[in-house]
Design a protein around this motif. Structure first.
Motif, PDB file in Angstrom:
ATOM      1  N   UNK A 299     -44.922 -20.802  15.670  1.00 28.80           N
ATOM      2  CA  UNK A 299     -44.197 -20.636  14.497  1.00 28.80           C
ATOM      3  C   UNK A 299     -45.327 -19.392  14.173  1.00 28.80           C
ATOM      4  N   UNK A 300     -46.793 -19.655  13.881  1.00 29.94           N
ATOM      5  CA  UNK A 300     -48.128 -19.064  12.658  1.00 29.94           C
ATOM      6  C   UNK A 300     -48.150 -17.532  13.437  1.00 29.94           C
ATOM      7  N   UNK A 301     -48.174 -18.109  14.305  1.00 32.38           N
ATOM      8  CA  UNK A 301     -49.010 -16.385  15.558  1.00 32.38           C
ATOM      9  C   UNK A 301     -47.881 -15.577  15.735  1.00 32.38           C
ATOM     10  N   UNK A 302     -46.652 -16.792  15.869  1.00 30.92           N
ATOM     11  CA  UNK A 302     -45.948 -15.262  15.894  1.00 30.92           C
ATOM     12  C   UNK A 302     -45.706 -14.355  14.773  1.00 30.92           C
ATOM     13  N   UNK A 303     -45.146 -14.886  13.634  1.00 36.37           N
ATOM     14  CA  UNK A 303     -44.972 -14.458  12.502  1.00 36.37           C
ATOM     15  C   UNK A 303     -46.047 -13.427  11.781  1.00 36.37           C
ATOM     16  N   UNK A 304     -46.969 -13.875  12.692  1.00 37.29           N
ATOM     17  CA  UNK A 304     -48.140 -12.200  12.370  1.00 37.29           C
ATOM     18  C   UNK A 304     -47.969 -11.086  13.757  1.00 37.29           C
ATOM     19  N   UNK A 305     -47.012 -11.515  14.715  1.00 36.43           N
ATOM     20  CA  UNK A 305     -46.700 -10.714  15.835  1.00 36.43           C
ATOM     21  C   UNK A 305     -45.494 -10.117  15.509  1.00 36.43           C
ATOM     22  N   UNK A 306     -44.378 -10.602  14.530  1.00 35.83           N
ATOM     23  CA  UNK A 306     -42.858 -10.224  15.502  1.00 35.83           C
ATOM     24  C   UNK A 306     -42.374  -9.959  13.868  1.00 35.83           C
ATOM     25  N   UNK A 307     -41.431  -9.198  13.647  1.00 35.03           N
ATOM     26  CA  UNK A 307     -40.539  -9.199  12.398  1.00 35.03           C
ATOM     27  C   UNK A 307     -40.064 -10.559  11.799  1.00 35.03           C
ATOM     28  N   UNK A 308     -39.989 -10.749  10.482  1.00 33.14           N
ATOM     29  CA  UNK A 308     -40.018 -12.151  10.600  1.00 33.14           C
ATOM     30  C   UNK A 308     -38.009 -13.209  10.468  1.00 33.14           C
ATOM     31  N   UNK A 309     -37.018 -11.668  10.525  1.00 32.75           N
ATOM     32  CA  UNK A 309     -36.394 -12.324   9.964  1.00 32.75           C
ATOM     33  C   UNK A 309     -35.872 -12.804  11.874  1.00 32.75           C
ATOM     34  N   UNK A 310     -36.473 -12.296  12.766  1.00 33.62           N
ATOM     35  CA  UNK A 310     -36.549 -12.333  14.473  1.00 33.62           C
ATOM     36  C   UNK A 310     -36.566 -14.112  15.214  1.00 33.62           C
ATOM     37  N   UNK A 311     -37.706 -14.342  14.374  1.00 33.03           N
ATOM     38  CA  UNK A 311     -38.779 -15.743  14.271  1.00 33.03           C
ATOM     39  C   UNK A 311     -38.467 -16.405  13.066  1.00 33.03           C
TER      40      UNK A 311
END
Length: 435
Positions: A299-311
């Motif tokens: 989740x942390x990695x995704x949060x650095x890659x993609x717009x946070x509202x979608x994660x």
């Protein structure tokens, strides 16, 4: 190439990753073997002492309210003295509380006073805001990823604590054995905390091991830039409370915290009420906590890659689906899978929620926002354990409590869809342009 050293100085090993390791263990010990231990020790205490579930659950609700009320103190200590000094005080309070639990508790009012008051204060002073503040200070590019790594420590500790403490309580036929083990883990964490360094500036280093002046001259510097939004504005709290994003984040946070507080307090009891053995129920809760841990780094990695509202939206969806299955499902295999799904959603949100505040409002505003809003939000979330207990006593089941939790998560889904980075006040933009 960018380096941590000033021109003409010798660079030294970047200490940020050492802090990651230290704070990982602090969360493993203080959260994993103390806070998460509650879910397996509490049912044994209720059964041994023949306590009313609703009355005994007040201890957790009081602890969560104390956590919220003490957050301004935590924010003050973090701003004034830093992370190391704050968590040191918190671990000393926690150790004192665990000793009192072992030696003093024989009545429900003592349990409520010690767990609710003393341990609630300790949770505020050692809680995620401390580790998150350190990571936000030390990292920008990898901020979400490192918060995910550190927060994984709590979940792994909790997953291990569930079966270990259950086994030890059965072997010694005493719930006090669990708190003794927890006290030993906290004592080790207290030693480890003395090696934390509050900010990179304290030892002449830079966030992410990148000197911004040298990075500006580096032709490859675009690889050293965050991929998601980072505010460039120095937000004041007065400006922050005027942004819709803040209240959407609060709704998301209230949903996942209230739901997990309820499940942590009553999950084992719900499962044993439906025919599972205490060890099976504890193992399923352990898997839920393990799922929380396994999700935090991704989740942390995704949060650095993609717009946070979608994660955020994806994480809330996981939690809502898992909670529905945990509520209505039967069989150890299905319930284990649903528990892990609930945990995965919760673990992701535990990482991404604070990252939203750090990214949208900045390093300086982060502890201030958390310390002011916690006393507002946590009393509502804190009502979940006692409320669910009294619902059970009145109706004989947790059905209404589960339905309310699903409704809260659904509201969080809607809030996540509308969440966008706030724009700095027009006045600030005008100053930036003319300046």
């Amino acid at each position: 190439m960018a380096t941590t050293a000033q021109p003409g100085q010798i660079s030294r090993k970047f200490y940020g990753w050492t802090n990651v390791s230290l704070l990982f263990f602090l969360q493993f010990a203080a959260s994993g073997f103390v806070y998460f231990a509650y879910s397996v020790v509490f049912p044994v205490m209720v059964e041994t002492m023949a306590w009313n579930r609703g009355t005994a659950s007040l201890a957790q609700s009081v602890a969560l309210m104390m956590l919220g009320l003490a957050y301004p103190l935590t924010g003050y200590l973090l701003s004034r003295y830093g992370v190391r000094q704050t968590v040191t005080i918190g671990l000393l309070v926690m150790l004192s509380g665990l000793v009192l639990l072992m030696l003093v508790v024989s009545a429900v009012w003592q349990w409520i006073l010690i767990w609710g008051g003393v341990m609630g204060l300790a949770f505020a002073l050692t809680g995620p805001i401390c580790s998150q503040t350190a990571m936000i200070n030390w990292f920008s590019i990898k901020r979400s990823t490192t918060i995910g790594i550190v927060m994984t420590g709590a979940a792994l500790g909790g997953a291990l604590a569930q079966p270990v403490l259950t086994t030890m309580m059965e072997r010694f036929d005493s719930w006090r054995a669990a708190w003794l083990i927890a006290a030993g883990m906290v004592a080790i964490a207290l030693i480890a905390a003395q090696f934390i360094i509050n900010r990179p500036q304290d030892i002449g280093q830079f966030p992410d091991n990148v000197d911004p002046d040298l990075a500006a001259q580096d032709p490859l510097s675009q690889n050293l830039q965050p991929k998601t939004h980072r505010t460039g504005h120095d937000w004041t709290f007065k400006q922050v409370i005027r942004t819709p994003a803040l209240y959407l984040v609060m709704l998301v946070t209230l949903g996942y915290l209230g739901t997990f507080f309820f499940l942590l307090n009553h999950g084992v009891l719900h499962l044993t009420d439906n025919g599972l053995s205490p060890l099976e129920a504890a193992s399923i809760m352990g898997l839920a906590i393990l799922g929380s841990g396994l999700s935090r780094i991704p989740a942390g990695w995704l949060g650095d890659q993609f717009e946070l509202r979608w994660t955020l939206f994806g994480s809330i969806s996981l939690m809502a689906i898992g909670l529905s299955g945990f509520w209505l499902g039967h069989g150890v295999i299905l319930l284990s899978a649903m528990g892990m799904l609930v945990g995965a959603g919760y673990g992701s949100l535990l990482v991404l929620g604070p990252v939203v505040i750090g990214n949208y409002y900045g390093e300086r505003a982060f502890p201030i926002i958390n310390s002011v809003l916690a006393p507002v939000m946590l009393p509502f979330a804190a009502a979940a354990p006692a409320g669910a207990g009294f619902i059970f006593e009145a109706t004989g089941s947790y059905d209404i409590a589960f339905a309310a939790a699903v409704a809260l998560l659904s509201a969080g889904l809607i809030a996540a869809l509308f969440l966008k980075p706030p724009q700095p006040p027009r006045q600030a933009l005008d100053i930036a342009v003319t300046g």
